[in-house]
Design an enzyme around this catalytic site. Structure first.
Site, mmCIF file in Angstrom:
data_model
loop_
_atom_site.group_PDB
_atom_site.id
_atom_site.type_symbol
_atom_site.label_atom_id
_atom_site.label_comp_id
_atom_site.label_asym_id
_atom_site.label_seq_id
_atom_site.Cartn_x
_atom_site.Cartn_y
_atom_site.Cartn_z
ATOM 1 N N ARG A 167 0.827 -1.199 0.000
ATOM 2 C CA ARG A 167 0.000 0.000 0.000
ATOM 3 C C ARG A 167 0.868 1.259 0.000
ATOM 4 N NH1 ARG A 167 -2.247 -3.814 -0.944
ATOM 5 N NH2 ARG A 167 -4.147 -4.681 -0.063
ATOM 6 N N SER A 244 -11.647 -0.491 3.257
ATOM 7 C CA SER A 244 -10.805 -0.972 4.353
ATOM 8 C C SER A 244 -10.054 0.205 4.964
ATOM 9 C CB SER A 244 -9.812 -2.015 3.836
ATOM 10 O OG SER A 244 -10.498 -3.134 3.314
ATOM 11 N N GLU A 340 -5.327 3.494 6.334
ATOM 12 C CA GLU A 340 -5.069 3.556 4.895
ATOM 13 C C GLU A 340 -5.385 4.926 4.297
ATOM 14 O OE1 GLU A 340 -6.353 0.648 2.177
ATOM 15 O OE2 GLU A 340 -5.746 -1.076 3.370
#
Length: 344
Positions: A167, A244, A340
């Protein structure tokens, strides 16, 4: 006078999937690369901070933004080139990611099917190095085109230049996703002609087996993943969310062994470097946060990894839930959770 693609005092609530309130001093909707050259000529924008916005699906808006928000909405998708080994598919940064994935499959270019139904835009995909069900976009990325807004120059970044991680990418490592230096205009993907299905994740294998599919096509893998995600994840149009919310934490082998001994059902995924990735959703659920709210925000009842806006939440409400979840998981498991989304 502002160019027609620029708007002053713009409402951003409809442009972020958490539906958080906030306004931008200026909002620019970019549908063609040439528009970017006009920005430096607008006196009202001189010295103002910039932020590049895609689909708003990975954003926590903390209120008003005093500068320019550039919404990249450049369309287009095409077979740019091919050789004996691969197709090279080029798309505008503003293309909806899921629609683009399904288009590639319908056109006979497999390889992105495991990333079906991930919210956001094509331009944002390499910044975050989006991933799901055994695949990261880095594995299919070839290069991107962008404009350096400090110089107006066109630039290109190849796969090795982006220093992809979990990520993560050069854009995040250098903070370019926050300071608005580069506006990504197009992304090209390399999709191999010798395609093999990636079905090693248990949920995917189970979904295909239930449908009696032993040798799935790329479209069947996509359909299976769409079904899985629709069962687990809320539609932002119905329940505002940013997907998420936390990264799956990666821990050292000793920590993973300790947790496995104490919690045998904790999903663990060994990494190439000897570390182990843990399932953040499992940790959050076991810490008591699945379906639990704190004011107008909370964690989704069907998937503990998803933070939702129950109605009327602000960026501060989201931050309060985030902090409380992090504290609970750290107290119970000794593991830290990293969010995130980008906080603006």
């Amino acid at each position: 006078m502002l160019p027609t693609f620029l708007q002053a005092d713009a409402d951003l609530q409809a442009l972020n999937t958490l539906a958080l309130p906030g306004r931008a001093a200026f909002l620019g909707t970019i549908t063609a690369t040439a528009q970017l050259a006009a920005i430096s000529a607008v006196p009202a924008l001189q010295g103002k901070p910039r932020f590049i916005l895609g689909g708003g699906s990975n954003l926590v808006l903390n209120g008003d933004f005093p500068g320019l928000v550039l919404r990249l909405a450049i369309p287009g998708r095409e077979l740019a080139a091919e050789d004996d080994e691969a197709w090279y598919i080029r798309a505008g940064a503003g293309e909806n990611w899921h629609d683009f994935v399904r288009w590639t499959l319908a056109a006979g270019y497999p390889g992105l099917e495991n990333l079906s139904l991930i919210p956001g835009t094509v331009g944002a995909a390499p910044i975050q190095n989006i991933g799901a069900y055994g695949l990261e976009v880095a594995e299919r990325f070839h290069h991107l085109e962008a404009v350096d807004l400090t110089t107006g120059a066109a630039v290109r970044f190849d796969r090795h230049q982006l220093r992809f991680g979990y990520r993560d990418s050069l854009f995040k490592q250098e903070g370019w996703h926050l300071d608005g230096r580069y506006a990504i205009t197009h992304v090209t993907f390399r999709l191999e002609k010798h395609w093999q299905a990636v079905t090693r994740y248990a949920d995917v294998a189970k979904e295909l087996a239930a449908a009696g599919i032993a040798a799935p096509t790329a479209l069947q893998v996509s359909d299976a993943i769409i079904a899985i995600r629709q069962r687990k994840l809320p539609d932002p149009a119905q329940v505002p969310n940013a997907g998420s919310f936390f990264h799956n934490p990666v821990v050292d082998a000793a920590t993973a062994a300790r947790l496995a001994a104490e919690y045998p059902t904790l999903p663990q995924y060994p990494q190439h470097d000897g570390r182990v990735k843990l399932a953040a959703g499992w940790l959050i659920e076991q810490a008591g946060w699945k379906g639990r709210n704190l004011g107008p925000a909370g964690m989704y009842e069907k998937q503990a990894l998803v933070l939702v806006n129950r109605g009327g939440a602000t960026g501060a409400d989201v931050g309060a839930v985030m902090g409380a979840v992090q504290a609970s998981v750290r107290e119970k498991f000794g593991v830290g959770l990293t969010p995130e989304p980008i906080f603006l």
